[in-house]
Design a protein around this motif. Structure first.
Motif, PDB file in Angstrom:
ATOM      1  N   VAL A 107       0.851  -1.192   0.000  1.00 53.85           N
ATOM      2  CA  VAL A 107       0.000   0.000   0.000  1.00 53.85           C
ATOM      3  C   VAL A 107       0.883   1.237   0.000  1.00 53.85           C
ATOM      4  CG1 VAL A 107      -1.995  -1.078   1.103  1.00 53.85           C
ATOM      5  CG2 VAL A 107      -0.239  -0.034   2.518  1.00 53.85           C
ATOM      6  N   ILE A 108       0.379   2.280  -0.638  1.00 51.67           N
ATOM      7  CA  ILE A 108       1.110   3.542  -0.717  1.00 51.67           C
ATOM      8  C   ILE A 108       0.357   4.575   0.090  1.00 51.67           C
ATOM      9  CG2 ILE A 108       1.920   5.362  -2.259  1.00 51.67           C
ATOM     10  CD1 ILE A 108       2.010   3.242  -4.483  1.00 51.67           C
ATOM     11  N   SER A 109       1.049   5.230   1.006  1.00 57.52           N
ATOM     12  CA  SER A 109       0.449   6.329   1.754  1.00 57.52           C
ATOM     13  C   SER A 109       1.247   7.581   1.415  1.00 57.52           C
ATOM     14  CB  SER A 109       0.479   6.059   3.254  1.00 57.52           C
ATOM     15  OG  SER A 109       1.799   6.021   3.740  1.00 57.52           O
ATOM     16  N   ALA A 110       0.530   8.621   1.032  1.00 56.09           N
ATOM     17  CA  ALA A 110       1.195   9.854   0.629  1.00 56.09           C
ATOM     18  C   ALA A 110       0.586  11.025   1.368  1.00 56.09           C
ATOM     19  CB  ALA A 110       1.062  10.064  -0.876  1.00 56.09           C
ATOM     20  N   ASP A 111       1.401  12.001   1.647  1.00 53.73           N
ATOM     21  CA  ASP A 111       0.930  13.236   2.247  1.00 53.73           C
ATOM     22  C   ASP A 111      -0.063  13.895   1.286  1.00 53.73           C
ATOM     23  OD1 ASP A 111       1.272  16.337   2.686  1.00 53.73           O
ATOM     24  OD2 ASP A 111       1.925  15.356   4.538  1.00 53.73           O
ATOM     25  N   GLY A 112      -1.034  14.605   1.822  1.00 49.24           N
ATOM     26  CA  GLY A 112      -2.045  15.244   0.989  1.00 49.24           C
ATOM     27  C   GLY A 112      -1.488  16.310   0.062  1.00 49.24           C
ATOM     28  N   LYS A 113      -0.298  16.805   0.348  1.00 48.91           N
ATOM     29  CA  LYS A 113       0.297  17.860  -0.475  1.00 48.91           C
ATOM     30  C   LYS A 113       1.234  17.314  -1.546  1.00 48.91           C
ATOM     31  CE  LYS A 113      -0.139  21.123   3.252  1.00 48.91           C
ATOM     32  NZ  LYS A 113       0.438  21.462   4.524  1.00 48.91           N
ATOM     33  N   VAL A 114       1.382  15.993  -1.589  1.00 48.91           N
ATOM     34  CA  VAL A 114       2.252  15.374  -2.598  1.00 48.91           C
ATOM     35  C   VAL A 114       1.545  15.434  -3.951  1.00 48.91           C
ATOM     36  CG1 VAL A 114       3.291  13.197  -3.343  1.00 48.91           C
ATOM     37  CG2 VAL A 114       3.390  13.869  -0.956  1.00 48.91           C
ATOM     38  N   ALA A 115       2.291  15.750  -4.989  1.00 46.85           N
ATOM     39  CA  ALA A 115       1.732  15.806  -6.346  1.00 46.85           C
ATOM     40  C   ALA A 115       1.265  14.417  -6.767  1.00 46.85           C
ATOM     41  CB  ALA A 115       2.768  16.332  -7.329  1.00 46.85           C
ATOM     42  N   TYR A 116       0.135  14.386  -7.439  1.00 45.38           N
ATOM     43  CA  TYR A 116      -0.453  13.120  -7.900  1.00 45.38           C
ATOM     44  C   TYR A 116       0.517  12.383  -8.826  1.00 45.38           C
ATOM     45  CZ  TYR A 116      -3.956   9.943  -9.803  1.00 45.38           C
ATOM     46  OH  TYR A 116      -4.643   8.836 -10.185  1.00 45.38           O
ATOM     47  N   LYS A 117       1.264  13.132  -9.604  1.00 45.22           N
ATOM     48  CA  LYS A 117       2.221  12.530 -10.537  1.00 45.22           C
ATOM     49  C   LYS A 117       3.271  11.706  -9.790  1.00 45.22           C
ATOM     50  CE  LYS A 117       5.496  13.676 -14.141  1.00 45.22           C
ATOM     51  NZ  LYS A 117       6.195  14.715 -14.871  1.00 45.22           N
ATOM     52  N   SER A 118       3.688  12.192  -8.648  1.00 45.83           N
ATOM     53  CA  SER A 118       4.683  11.467  -7.865  1.00 45.83           C
ATOM     54  C   SER A 118       4.140  10.130  -7.378  1.00 45.83           C
ATOM     55  CB  SER A 118       5.112  12.333  -6.679  1.00 45.83           C
ATOM     56  OG  SER A 118       6.037  11.644  -5.886  1.00 45.83           O
ATOM     57  N   VAL A 119       2.874  10.110  -6.958  1.00 43.91           N
ATOM     58  CA  VAL A 119       2.251   8.870  -6.488  1.00 43.91           C
ATOM     59  C   VAL A 119       2.109   7.881  -7.644  1.00 43.91           C
ATOM     60  CG1 VAL A 119       0.181   7.878  -5.447  1.00 43.91           C
ATOM     61  CG2 VAL A 119       1.036  10.075  -4.641  1.00 43.91           C
ATOM     62  N   THR A 120       1.680   8.371  -8.808  1.00 42.11           N
ATOM     63  CA  THR A 120       1.504   7.465  -9.949  1.00 42.11           C
ATOM     64  C   THR A 120       2.842   6.923 -10.441  1.00 42.11           C
ATOM     65  OG1 THR A 120       1.453   9.336 -11.487  1.00 42.11           O
ATOM     66  CG2 THR A 120      -0.666   8.491 -10.706  1.00 42.11           C
ATOM     67  N   GLU A 121       3.905   7.708 -10.338  1.00 42.57           N
ATOM     68  CA  GLU A 121       5.224   7.216 -10.735  1.00 42.57           C
ATOM     69  C   GLU A 121       5.674   6.075  -9.824  1.00 42.57           C
ATOM     70  OE1 GLU A 121       7.643  10.711 -10.643  1.00 42.57           O
ATOM     71  OE2 GLU A 121       7.049  11.334 -12.669  1.00 42.57           O
ATOM     72  N   VAL A 122       5.416   6.207  -8.526  1.00 40.55           N
ATOM     73  CA  VAL A 122       5.774   5.136  -7.589  1.00 40.55           C
ATOM     74  C   VAL A 122       4.939   3.892  -7.891  1.00 40.55           C
ATOM     75  CG1 VAL A 122       5.692   4.439  -5.160  1.00 40.55           C
ATOM     76  CG2 VAL A 122       6.586   6.686  -5.782  1.00 40.55           C
ATOM     77  N   MET A 123       3.636   4.083  -8.134  1.00 37.57           N
ATOM     78  CA  MET A 123       2.777   2.945  -8.461  1.00 37.57           C
ATOM     79  C   MET A 123       3.251   2.245  -9.725  1.00 37.57           C
ATOM     80  SD  MET A 123      -1.043   4.339  -7.655  1.00 37.57           S
ATOM     81  CE  MET A 123      -1.857   2.774  -7.938  1.00 37.57           C
ATOM     82  N   GLU A 124       3.598   3.015 -10.735  1.00 40.56           N
ATOM     83  CA  GLU A 124       4.032   2.440 -12.008  1.00 40.56           C
ATOM     84  C   GLU A 124       5.340   1.670 -11.847  1.00 40.56           C
ATOM     85  OE1 GLU A 124       3.697   1.328 -15.873  1.00 40.56           O
ATOM     86  OE2 GLU A 124       2.220   2.327 -14.624  1.00 40.56           O
ATOM     87  N   SER A 125       6.271   2.202 -11.062  1.00 41.79           N
ATOM     88  CA  SER A 125       7.543   1.489 -10.880  1.00 41.79           C
ATOM     89  C   SER A 125       7.328   0.167 -10.139  1.00 41.79           C
ATOM     90  CB  SER A 125       8.549   2.364 -10.136  1.00 41.79           C
ATOM     91  OG  SER A 125       8.148   2.557  -8.796  1.00 41.79           O
ATOM     92  N   LEU A 126       6.394   0.148  -9.178  1.00 42.22           N
ATOM     93  CA  LEU A 126       6.111  -1.096  -8.463  1.00 42.22           C
ATOM     94  C   LEU A 126       5.383  -2.092  -9.353  1.00 42.22           C
ATOM     95  CD1 LEU A 126       5.105   0.372  -4.983  1.00 42.22           C
ATOM     96  CD2 LEU A 126       7.212  -0.833  -5.569  1.00 42.22           C
ATOM     97  N   ARG A 127       4.470  -1.603 -10.193  1.00 42.79           N
ATOM     98  CA  ARG A 127       3.758  -2.504 -11.123  1.00 42.79           C
ATOM     99  C   ARG A 127       4.724  -3.123 -12.137  1.00 42.79           C
ATOM    100  NH1 ARG A 127      -1.551  -2.723 -10.342  1.00 42.79           N
ATOM    101  NH2 ARG A 127      -2.632  -0.863  -9.701  1.00 42.79           N
ATOM    102  N   LYS A 128       5.632  -2.321 -12.656  1.00 40.12           N
ATOM    103  CA  LYS A 128       6.611  -2.839 -13.620  1.00 40.12           C
ATOM    104  C   LYS A 128       7.511  -3.890 -12.989  1.00 40.12           C
ATOM    105  CE  LYS A 128       6.862   1.025 -16.822  1.00 40.12           C
ATOM    106  NZ  LYS A 128       7.676   2.136 -17.339  1.00 40.12           N
ATOM    107  N   ALA A 129       7.725  -3.783 -11.674  1.00 39.52           N
ATOM    108  CA  ALA A 129       8.563  -4.759 -10.980  1.00 39.52           C
ATOM    109  C   ALA A 129       7.826  -6.068 -10.730  1.00 39.52           C
ATOM    110  CB  ALA A 129       9.044  -4.169  -9.656  1.00 39.52           C
TER     111      ALA A 129
END
Length: 154
Positions: A107-129
């Motif tokens: 699961v990914i937990s992100a601060d509310g002020k984190v850019a959505y792009k940053s969260v999707t990049e982390v998700m994509e890197s984990l999915r590719k792995a």
């Protein structure tokens, strides 16, 4: 004297510049009846979307990846003794794969002020792995959470 004829040979006939709408009204009434008969037979698709207040608890103990406001990443086993450990973005996927058991969710937990792009990049890197059980961690309605310290404890 000869009578004056038009070039088409017709006398006194003029073209109508009106449209006959009666056939269109008939067609519309037939369509209306068809729709009135078939509308009650159609069942609407019902989609049950989860809300934050009713989110289900996670059955297995997941690995939590945390993204802080300044973009730094850390991870932990989400159990009673789990402490956050910092990790670089480039080595996140390999680190998670090395500690993850087969079928264990992440699961990914992100601060509310984190850019959505940053969260999707982390998700994509984990999915590719190859991590297929991946989700987002949310605060439950009415849940009081303390802001995590920079050191990484929640």
């Amino acid at each position: 004297m000869s009578s004056v004829r038009s070039s088409s040979g017709r006398q006194g006939r003029r073209l109508k510049s009106e449209i006959n709408v009666v056939p269109y009204i008939d067609v519309m009434l037939v369509l209306l009846v068809i729709f009135m008969v078939t509308a009650p037979l159609i069942t609407p698709g019902v989609i049950e979307l989860p809300t934050v207040g009713q989110a289900a608890t996670v059955p297995a103990t997941p690995i939590e990846v945390q993204i802080t406001e300044d973009g730094k990443l850390s991870w932990r086993q989400r159990d009673a003794s789990g402490k956050f450990q910092s990790v670089e973005r480039s080595s996140l996927a390999q680190t998670i794969l090395s500690v993850r058991t087969p079928g264990q969710p992440v699961v990914i937990s992100a601060d509310g002020k984190v850019a959505y792009k940053s969260v999707t990049e982390v998700m994509e890197s984990l999915r590719k792995a190859g991590i297929d059980k991946l989700g987002l961690l949310v605060s439950q309605e009415g849940e009081i959470t303390a802001k995590p310290a920079r050191g990484g404890k929640r």
